[in-house]
Write a protein that holds these residues in place. Structure first.
Motif, short mmCIF file in Angstrom:
data_model
loop_
_atom_site.label_atom_id
_atom_site.label_comp_id
_atom_site.label_asym_id
_atom_site.label_seq_id
_atom_site.Cartn_x
_atom_site.Cartn_y
_atom_site.Cartn_z
N GLN A 174 2.52 0.57 -8.81
CA GLN A 174 2.33 -0.79 -8.30
C GLN A 174 1.14 -0.84 -7.33
O GLN A 174 0.32 -1.74 -7.40
CB GLN A 174 3.63 -1.25 -7.62
CG GLN A 174 3.57 -2.60 -6.93
CD GLN A 174 3.07 -2.49 -5.50
OE1 GLN A 174 3.36 -1.53 -4.81
NE2 GLN A 174 2.31 -3.46 -5.07
N THR A 175 1.05 0.14 -6.44
CA THR A 175 -0.07 0.15 -5.49
C THR A 175 -1.39 0.30 -6.23
O THR A 175 -2.36 -0.41 -5.95
CB THR A 175 0.09 1.29 -4.46
OG1 THR A 175 1.34 1.12 -3.81
CG2 THR A 175 -1.03 1.26 -3.43
N ILE A 176 -1.44 1.23 -7.18
CA ILE A 176 -2.69 1.44 -7.93
C ILE A 176 -3.07 0.18 -8.69
O ILE A 176 -4.23 -0.25 -8.68
CB ILE A 176 -2.55 2.64 -8.90
CG1 ILE A 176 -2.28 3.93 -8.12
CG2 ILE A 176 -3.82 2.79 -9.75
CD1 ILE A 176 -1.92 5.13 -8.97
N ALA A 177 -2.08 -0.46 -9.33
CA ALA A 177 -2.37 -1.66 -10.14
C ALA A 177 -2.90 -2.80 -9.27
O ALA A 177 -3.78 -3.54 -9.70
CB ALA A 177 -1.12 -2.10 -10.89
N THR A 178 -2.37 -2.93 -8.06
CA THR A 178 -2.80 -4.06 -7.22
C THR A 178 -4.04 -3.74 -6.39
O THR A 178 -4.86 -4.62 -6.14
CB THR A 178 -1.67 -4.56 -6.30
OG1 THR A 178 -1.14 -3.43 -5.59
CG2 THR A 178 -0.56 -5.20 -7.08
N GLN A 179 -4.21 -2.48 -5.98
CA GLN A 179 -5.36 -2.13 -5.13
C GLN A 179 -6.55 -1.66 -5.97
O GLN A 179 -7.68 -1.69 -5.49
CB GLN A 179 -5.01 -1.01 -4.14
CG GLN A 179 -3.75 -1.26 -3.32
CD GLN A 179 -3.92 -2.42 -2.35
OE1 GLN A 179 -4.95 -2.57 -1.74
NE2 GLN A 179 -2.88 -3.24 -2.22
N GLN A 237 -1.58 19.44 2.94
CA GLN A 237 -1.61 17.99 3.11
C GLN A 237 -2.91 17.44 2.54
O GLN A 237 -3.95 18.09 2.65
CB GLN A 237 -1.53 17.63 4.59
CG GLN A 237 -0.17 17.98 5.20
CD GLN A 237 -0.10 17.66 6.69
OE1 GLN A 237 -0.98 17.03 7.24
NE2 GLN A 237 0.97 18.10 7.32
N CYS A 238 -2.86 16.24 1.99
CA CYS A 238 -4.08 15.64 1.45
C CYS A 238 -4.98 15.27 2.63
O CYS A 238 -4.56 14.52 3.52
CB CYS A 238 -3.76 14.41 0.60
SG CYS A 238 -5.22 13.75 -0.20
N PRO A 239 -6.20 15.78 2.67
CA PRO A 239 -7.07 15.53 3.82
C PRO A 239 -7.65 14.12 3.87
O PRO A 239 -8.25 13.74 4.86
CB PRO A 239 -8.19 16.56 3.64
CG PRO A 239 -8.22 16.86 2.18
CD PRO A 239 -6.83 16.67 1.68
N ILE A 240 -7.46 13.36 2.80
CA ILE A 240 -7.94 11.97 2.77
C ILE A 240 -6.73 11.04 2.69
O ILE A 240 -5.75 11.36 2.01
CB ILE A 240 -8.88 11.74 1.55
CG1 ILE A 240 -10.10 12.69 1.65
CG2 ILE A 240 -9.34 10.30 1.47
CD1 ILE A 240 -11.03 12.62 0.45
N GLU A 241 -6.79 9.91 3.39
CA GLU A 241 -5.70 8.92 3.33
C GLU A 241 -5.48 8.51 1.87
O GLU A 241 -6.44 8.07 1.20
CB GLU A 241 -6.11 7.67 4.11
CG GLU A 241 -5.60 7.56 5.52
CD GLU A 241 -4.10 7.69 5.65
OE1 GLU A 241 -3.37 6.99 4.91
OE2 GLU A 241 -3.65 8.51 6.47
N PRO A 242 -4.27 8.64 1.35
CA PRO A 242 -4.02 8.28 -0.05
C PRO A 242 -4.49 6.87 -0.43
O PRO A 242 -5.06 6.68 -1.51
CB PRO A 242 -2.50 8.42 -0.17
CG PRO A 242 -2.18 9.50 0.81
CD PRO A 242 -3.11 9.29 1.97
N ASP A 243 -4.32 5.90 0.47
CA ASP A 243 -4.77 4.54 0.13
C ASP A 243 -6.29 4.46 -0.03
O ASP A 243 -6.80 3.65 -0.80
CB ASP A 243 -4.31 3.53 1.20
CG ASP A 243 -2.83 3.19 1.02
OD1 ASP A 243 -2.44 2.82 -0.10
OD2 ASP A 243 -2.07 3.32 2.00
N THR A 302 0.87 -1.18 0.00
CA THR A 302 0.00 0.00 0.00
C THR A 302 0.91 1.23 0.00
O THR A 302 2.12 1.14 0.26
CB THR A 302 -0.89 0.04 1.25
OG1 THR A 302 -0.02 0.13 2.40
CG2 THR A 302 -1.76 -1.21 1.36
N LEU A 303 0.30 2.40 -0.25
CA LEU A 303 1.11 3.63 -0.23
C LEU A 303 1.68 3.86 1.17
O LEU A 303 2.82 4.28 1.33
CB LEU A 303 0.25 4.82 -0.66
CG LEU A 303 -0.21 4.81 -2.13
CD1 LEU A 303 -1.05 6.04 -2.44
CD2 LEU A 303 0.98 4.74 -3.09
#
Lengths: 221, 289
Positions: free
Chosen positions: B150-155, B241-247, B4-5
């Motif tokens: 890789q994370t995007i492709a698998t998740q 900062q991104c307010p949502i968890e990137p994953d 995961t990220l």
């Protein structure tokens, strides 16, 4: 997952599924035939049938059949090169019920008259799956070292082949057995962690009841 | 390799995602770290060649729909009139050049796909030329991008047929945003935040190729997605900062992709593909099988 599946493959455009995957299907068929292709009947199913010219799917398949890799610039001119080489080509749309939308059905004849039929799908990102080989339902991708054995459907053949692997310390990652019917023709497909050399291949071919054995080396990234 | 990220960020610690990615790839393939970096370096060189080929004004695709337009965009950058300025303008022109090279059966590097192959090279090569980023650092940036991919492709997915264009141009913009943040000295956390902002901005983008061909709107979306990669990187580098968890953004990308009707997932039926003028242009060309 291999990071070079994300940045890569290096390929001739325009589509990883309709061009690079198609070239890999042709190349896999050429390697399984084991000799130069003299004649090819190429049936396109689904999305392949609708867009094959615009995507160069026809050029990619033919290039693959002539031994070209996905990054070979000659893929662009493969149809002209095939004509020069005297390769007979026939393209047609086919309807394979229930098949993946990017499926191709190949019937190829080699220089010595050997024939091979194969159905394979391009499943995205340049990856392929072979679904039918010489009339039998199979499943392999060519991404790993792959050993394909045609044999008689009699007891002991799996043990004989896996025994050779064990003695030679070749690790089997995956194996499947397919057959037309009890006691008829059968096929074994192995995915291996190691490459097989000529000596091992000869040993496998010498097993009684083995009709043929082909090894496909793991695809480079 | 299936991370995961958050895992990439944790593994990087105070170091970079690039170092971890190189190490992981070397471990998986049994190669040396230098060998793995050499492959990426040769991919970078291939990206440079694709841009050069794509800038040819005489380029035409098999269908005749695209080709030669990157040269127009490049002329405008050279004239100094580009509204986007030299850096972003060049990144966009290079993205278009690569995408057109692809449409014209040129040699490209899928990043992560052929349809979205312009965005990442455009960003990295423009940074090398306009911001004097070294080749070694550019190679590292490509590994940061690969890790995010890789994370995007698998998740989620990197296939337009499965997840729409958000899975192709969206994924590529996320990879480029992370690479840009890395090249500007951002932390591992900032890299994945930039990736998340890019996906947030492209969430729901449909895959609607005219005639089913990787040309219209694909080549133009490579240009627009480049802009999103740069603005995403700028936001995190400014301290946002991104307010949502990137994953979570990646999980949602999968859900949104699953919710898209089949007509908007690379079938060439809906969206731009269904516009009468697009169909009319196709009728004039012999491209169908």
């Amino acid at each position: 997952m291999d990071l070079f599946d994300l940045i890569g493959p290096v390929m001739i455009g325009p589509s990883s599924s309709h061009t690079a995957g198609a070239a890999r299907i042709g190349l896999t068929a050429r390697m399984l035939l084991g000799e130069d292709v003299a004649r090819a009947d190429i049936g396109f199913h689904g999305s392949f049938a609708k867009t094959y010219r615009g995507h160069g799917t026809d050029r990619a398949i033919v290039g693959g059949l002539m031994g070209m890799q996905v990054d070979d610039l000659r893929l662009r001119n493969s149809l002209e090169l095939a004509t020069e080489a005297g390769l007979e080509l026939q393209f047609s749309p086919v309807n394979l019920r229930g098949a993946h939308p990017n499926t191709v059905k190949l019937t190829i004849t080699g220089a010595s008259g050997q024939r091979l039929t194969m159905e394979a799908a391009s499943v995205g990102g340049g990856n392929i799956e072979v679904h039918r080989l010489d009339g039998m339902n199979v499943s392999f991708t060519g991404k790993e070292n792959t050993l394909i054995i045609h044999h008689d459907d009699v007891p002991g053949k799996v043990a004989a082949v896996s025994g050779i692997m064990a003695r030679r310390r070749i690790n089997i990652g995956n194996m499947s057995v397919y057959r037309r019917g009890a006691g008829a023709d059968a096929m074994m497909v192995f995915e291996l962690d190691h490459e097989l050399d000529d000596a091992i291949m000869e040993e496998i071919r010498a097993i009684e009841g083995v009709q043929s054995a082909t090894f496909l080396k793991r695809r480079p990234c | 390799m299936d991370f995961t990220l958050k895992e990439w960020v944790n593994m990087a610690g105070k170091g970079s995602i690039a170092a971890v990615a190189v190490q992981m790839q070397a471990h998986e393939t049994g190669m040396t770290a230098e060998g793995v970096r050499d492959i990426m370096r040769s991919h970078l060189h291939c990206m440079q060649e694709a841009v050069q080929e794509g800038l040819d004004p005489a380029l035409k695709s098999v269908s005749g729909l695209t080709g030669g337009q990157a040269a127009l965009l490049m002329n405008r950058i050279r004239s100094g009139k580009s509204l986007c300025g030299g850096l972003l303008g060049k990144a966009e022109a290079y993205a278009l050049a690569t995408a057109e090279c692809n449409a014209c059966m040129g040699k490209i590097v899928a990043a992560p796909t052929a349809g979205a192959c312009g965005i990442l090279p455009g960003a990295v090569l423009a940074m090398m030329e306009e911001k004097s980023v070294s080749e070694n650092r550019a190679v590292d940036a490509l590994f940061v991008a690969a890790a995010v991919g890789q994370t995007i492709a698998t998740q989620a997915s990197i296939s337009g047929a499965e997840g729409g264009c958000q899975a192709e141009c969206g994924a590529a913009a996320a990879m480029a945003a992370a690479a840009l943040t890395f090249m500007e000295g951002g932390s591992a956390k900032q890299c994945v935040d930039a990736a998340a902002f890019a996906i947030m901005n492209l969430l729901g983008l449909v895959c609607d190729p005219v005639g089913g061909l990787v040309e219209v709107p694909c080549v133009y979306r490579n240009v627009g997605s480049s802009g999103i990669a740069f603005t995403s990187a700028d936001m995190v580098l400014s301290g946002i900062q991104c307010p949502i968890e990137p994953d979570e953004i990646i999980s949602v990308m999968k859900e949104v992709g699953d919710a898209l009707p089949s007509s908007l997932r690379e079938t060439g039926e809906g969206g731009c593909a269904s516009c009468p003028s697009a169909k009319a242009r196709l009728c004039h060309r012999e491209i169908r099988g």
